[in-house]
Design a protein around this motif. Structure first.
Motif, PDB file in Angstrom:
ATOM      1  N   SER A 170       5.897  -5.475  -2.818  1.00 23.58           N
ATOM      2  CA  SER A 170       4.028  -4.334  -2.565  1.00 23.58           C
ATOM      3  C   SER A 170       4.162  -4.974  -0.914  1.00 23.58           C
ATOM      4  O   SER A 170       3.729  -3.523  -0.024  1.00 23.58           O
ATOM      5  CB  SER A 170       3.255  -4.689  -2.940  1.00 23.58           C
ATOM      6  OG  SER A 170       3.223  -5.878  -3.275  1.00 23.58           O
ATOM      7  N   ARG A 173       6.287  -2.799   1.344  1.00 19.88           N
ATOM      8  CA  ARG A 173       5.751  -1.367   1.496  1.00 19.88           C
ATOM      9  C   ARG A 173       5.240  -0.773   2.115  1.00 19.88           C
ATOM     10  O   ARG A 173       4.901  -0.285   2.958  1.00 19.88           O
ATOM     11  CB  ARG A 173       5.848  -0.818  -0.020  1.00 19.88           C
ATOM     12  CG  ARG A 173       5.506   0.009  -0.142  1.00 19.88           C
ATOM     13  CD  ARG A 173       6.947   0.947  -0.950  1.00 19.88           C
ATOM     14  NE  ARG A 173       6.727   2.102   1.036  1.00 19.88           N
ATOM     15  CZ  ARG A 173       8.219   2.932   1.051  1.00 19.88           C
ATOM     16  NH1 ARG A 173       8.998   2.840   0.830  1.00 19.88           N
ATOM     17  NH2 ARG A 173       8.358   3.322   2.653  1.00 19.88           N
ATOM     18  N   GLN A 174       3.654  -1.984   1.699  1.00 13.93           N
ATOM     19  CA  GLN A 174       2.611  -1.631   2.454  1.00 13.93           C
ATOM     20  C   GLN A 174       2.983  -2.186   4.473  1.00 13.93           C
ATOM     21  O   GLN A 174       2.636  -0.801   4.935  1.00 13.93           O
ATOM     22  CB  GLN A 174       1.383  -2.732   2.463  1.00 13.93           C
ATOM     23  CG  GLN A 174       0.028  -2.355   3.241  1.00 13.93           C
ATOM     24  CD  GLN A 174      -0.621  -3.453   2.456  1.00 13.93           C
ATOM     25  OE1 GLN A 174      -0.336  -4.370   2.291  1.00 13.93           O
ATOM     26  NE2 GLN A 174      -1.545  -3.657   3.088  1.00 13.93           N
ATOM     27  N   ALA A 176       5.872  -0.750   5.530  1.00 12.80           N
ATOM     28  CA  ALA A 176       6.554  -0.008   6.089  1.00 12.80           C
ATOM     29  C   ALA A 176       5.729   1.610   6.488  1.00 12.80           C
ATOM     30  O   ALA A 176       5.977   1.676   7.078  1.00 12.80           O
ATOM     31  CB  ALA A 176       7.666   0.045   5.004  1.00 12.80           C
ATOM     32  N   ASP A 177       5.361   1.032   5.143  1.00 11.87           N
ATOM     33  CA  ASP A 177       3.855   2.162   4.930  1.00 11.87           C
ATOM     34  C   ASP A 177       3.447   2.691   6.639  1.00 11.87           C
ATOM     35  O   ASP A 177       2.603   3.943   6.775  1.00 11.87           O
ATOM     36  CB  ASP A 177       2.791   2.356   4.298  1.00 11.87           C
ATOM     37  CG  ASP A 177       4.321   3.226   3.241  1.00 11.87           C
ATOM     38  OD1 ASP A 177       5.423   3.398   2.786  1.00 11.87           O
ATOM     39  OD2 ASP A 177       3.727   2.867   1.755  1.00 11.87           O
ATOM     40  N   SER A 178       3.103   1.561   6.800  1.00 10.50           N
ATOM     41  CA  SER A 178       1.737   1.307   7.863  1.00 10.50           C
ATOM     42  C   SER A 178       2.845   1.811   9.375  1.00 10.50           C
ATOM     43  O   SER A 178       1.241   2.467  10.185  1.00 10.50           O
ATOM     44  CB  SER A 178       1.513   0.099   8.238  1.00 10.50           C
ATOM     45  OG  SER A 178       2.612  -0.778   8.763  1.00 10.50           O
ATOM     46  N   GLY A 180       5.726   3.642   8.882  1.00  5.83           N
ATOM     47  CA  GLY A 180       5.976   5.026   8.632  1.00  5.83           C
ATOM     48  C   GLY A 180       7.900   4.896   8.742  1.00  5.83           C
ATOM     49  O   GLY A 180       8.289   4.854   8.915  1.00  5.83           O
ATOM     50  N   ASP A 202      12.764   2.990  -0.631  1.00  7.35           N
ATOM     51  CA  ASP A 202      12.815   4.430  -0.199  1.00  7.35           C
ATOM     52  C   ASP A 202      14.587   4.488  -0.067  1.00  7.35           C
ATOM     53  O   ASP A 202      15.046   5.318  -0.321  1.00  7.35           O
ATOM     54  CB  ASP A 202      13.122   4.274   1.863  1.00  7.35           C
ATOM     55  CG  ASP A 202      12.003   4.904   2.197  1.00  7.35           C
ATOM     56  OD1 ASP A 202      11.138   5.479   1.761  1.00  7.35           O
ATOM     57  OD2 ASP A 202      11.449   3.357   2.574  1.00  7.35           O
ATOM     58  N   ASN A 224      15.311   7.161  -3.063  1.00  7.91           N
ATOM     59  CA  ASN A 224      14.304   7.702  -3.568  1.00  7.91           C
ATOM     60  C   ASN A 224      13.632   8.956  -2.677  1.00  7.91           C
ATOM     61  O   ASN A 224      13.664   9.029  -1.673  1.00  7.91           O
ATOM     62  CB  ASN A 224      13.201   7.353  -2.988  1.00  7.91           C
ATOM     63  CG  ASN A 224      11.946   6.989  -3.711  1.00  7.91           C
ATOM     64  OD1 ASN A 224      11.068   8.123  -3.666  1.00  7.91           O
ATOM     65  ND2 ASN A 224      10.545   5.785  -3.779  1.00  7.91           N
ATOM     66  N   ARG A 227      10.264   9.996  -1.474  1.00  5.42           N
ATOM     67  CA  ARG A 227       9.674   9.331  -0.758  1.00  5.42           C
ATOM     68  C   ARG A 227      11.021  10.023   1.348  1.00  5.42           C
ATOM     69  O   ARG A 227      10.018  10.041   2.120  1.00  5.42           O
ATOM     70  CB  ARG A 227       9.476   7.733  -0.712  1.00  5.42           C
ATOM     71  CG  ARG A 227       8.759   7.031  -1.147  1.00  5.42           C
ATOM     72  CD  ARG A 227       8.738   5.502  -1.234  1.00  5.42           C
ATOM     73  NE  ARG A 227       8.007   4.973  -1.830  1.00  5.42           N
ATOM     74  CZ  ARG A 227       6.624   4.968  -1.227  1.00  5.42           C
ATOM     75  NH1 ARG A 227       6.434   5.215   0.266  1.00  5.42           N
ATOM     76  NH2 ARG A 227       5.697   3.087  -2.392  1.00  5.42           N
ATOM     77  N   ARG A 228      11.604  10.993   0.568  1.00  6.61           N
ATOM     78  CA  ARG A 228      12.431  10.436   1.576  1.00  6.61           C
ATOM     79  C   ARG A 228      13.143  11.801   0.802  1.00  6.61           C
ATOM     80  O   ARG A 228      14.525  11.795   0.583  1.00  6.61           O
ATOM     81  CB  ARG A 228      14.076  10.053   2.226  1.00  6.61           C
ATOM     82  CG  ARG A 228      12.895   8.288   2.833  1.00  6.61           C
ATOM     83  CD  ARG A 228      12.744   8.472   3.578  1.00  6.61           C
ATOM     84  NE  ARG A 228      12.086   7.534   4.357  1.00  6.61           N
ATOM     85  CZ  ARG A 228      11.819   6.933   5.080  1.00  6.61           C
ATOM     86  NH1 ARG A 228      11.591   8.438   6.420  1.00  6.61           N
ATOM     87  NH2 ARG A 228      10.516   6.280   5.601  1.00  6.61           N
TER      88      ARG A 228
END
Length: 389
Positions: A170, A173-174, A176-178, A180, A202, A224, A227-228
């Motif tokens: 997690s 993931r956080q 990576a999302d921050s 992109g 992803d 995924n 997400r992609r």
């Protein structure tokens, strides 16, 4: 308390008198593999009807994996290996100057190698048309310092092959999302004994010849599509192209790559390996993954405690929430130690200057006893200065 194996030993091709504690290298083969081979040979001999059965077997396996990994069947496919799947993702990306990839400094070569090779090729010849990423190697404490707005991709093993450390996905993931970034997860050192929710990634991959009780030649590939949704590989073959039943007119036909994770199989999937994987998954489905994990970690915890009592330091975190199904000991003479243990009937694994013991459902506390009867004396002969006593 893992006093007895969770799996019936009669289900395996086990060598009498041998303690097999090397599932992270090669797991014990199942008796069911014989039936898988026989079925494959029968179907292979059956002409076009046999090919239809091969295709059905493949779809059965996709469904079993989708259920286990909590994803849709469409998102599950197969690559020849984890390295092949990673390479297909790599080649699909266009890189700009300054783009970077973040991986752990002790990450497995299949995750690092494709990106590192491209990076070094570009460094040697920066005028080439195909650019490459900058590589950033983090350690346990500085990942967040490495990630920035030019980070295109983070690749990580859920459980480390090197020391069995388990990461909190997690947090990855956080991060990576921050920015992109794409998150790729390798589940090889967890699939087959630990609960998995692949949707956090992803892309995700796993070899099948370890705790999944199958063979080399096939790796699970997860894409995924939530997400992609617009991702496409840039290479293909007859199996991954949506050609239909009509012979294509190559000069005029628009080529489309199939819109599911089977695009990772550019040529024929390894049907024999998939037949074997099917039997392995059916076998493993007799137990909840959480129960298998509890069993093997009872054994890792017992071994870590007994090593500590003997003054032998382990590089594996003690907390079961932070490790997988292996225990590693960094030591001099690791190769010689593993060879001597093998002669005494205990099969461990050597590499990277450490001895690794790995447990599965066919192990029990008696196997920990066997390790401790042999390993401490061999370790002290080469590592006396490292003792904690």
């Amino acid at each position: 308390m893992a006093d007895k194996p969770l799996f019936p030993l009669a289900s395996f091709h086990a060598t009498p008198g041998v303690t097999h504690v090397c599932a992270a290298g090669e797991s014990l083969p199942l008796q069911r593999h014989n039936a898988a081979l026989a079925k494959y040979i029968k179907d292979k001999a059956a002409g076009h009807t046999g090919r239809a059965k091969q295709t059905q077997s493949l779809e059965d396996v996709r469904a079993l994996i989708a259920q286990a990994w909590k994803v849709s069947v469409k998102e599950v496919g197969f690559a020849p290996s984890v390295a092949d799947g990673i390479s297909m993702v790599l080649e699909s990306l266009d890189w700009d100057d300054g783009d970077n990839v973040c991986v752990h400094e002790d990450e497995f070569p299949s995750l690092v190698g494709p990106f590192s090779l491209r990076s070094k090729q570009y460094q040697r010849n920066p005028r080439q048309e195909r650019k490459g990423p900058e590589m950033r190697y983090y350690n346990a404490g500085n990942l967040s310092d490495m990630v920035d707005d030019k980070t295109r991709l983070i690749a990580v093993s859920y459980v480390s092959y090197f020391d069995s450390t388990r990461v909190d996905l997690s947090l990855y993931r956080q991060l990576a999302d921050s920015v992109g970034a794409i998150l790729i997860v390798d589940f090889t050192q967890a699939a087959g004994y630990a609960p998995i929710d692949a949707s956090i990634a992803d892309f995700a991959f796993s070899a099948c010849y370890k705790w999944l009780l199958a063979t080399t030649g096939v790796a699970i590939a997860y894409w995924n599509q939530t997400r992609r949704p617009h991702w496409k590989p840039v290479s293909g073959g007859w199996h991954s192209l949506s050609l239909g039943a009509v012979r294509p007119q190559w000069e005029t036909t628009r080529l489309e790559i199939r819109n599911d994770a089977m695009c990772f199989s550019r040529g024929n999937p390894a049907h024999l390996a998939i037949y074997i994987l099917r039997e392995a998954l059916v076998f493993l489905n007799q137990w909840d993954a959480a129960d298998i994990e509890r069993h093997v970690q009872t054994l890792t915890a017992a071994l870590l405690e007994r090593l500590q009592r003997e003054g032998i330091p382990s590089s594996t975190p003690v907390d079961t929430a932070r490790h997988g199904a292996s225990v590693t000991v960094d030591c001099a003479g690791a190769s010689e130690i593993v060879n001597e243990m093998s002669k005494a009937g205990v099969y461990a694994w050597n590499g990277q200057g450490r001895v690794r013991f790995s447990f599965h459902g066919y192990n029990c506390v008696e196997d920990v006893d066997q390790i401790m009867q042999i390993f401490p004396a061999l370790w002290r002969a080469s590592n006396r200065s490292k003792s904690m006593i």
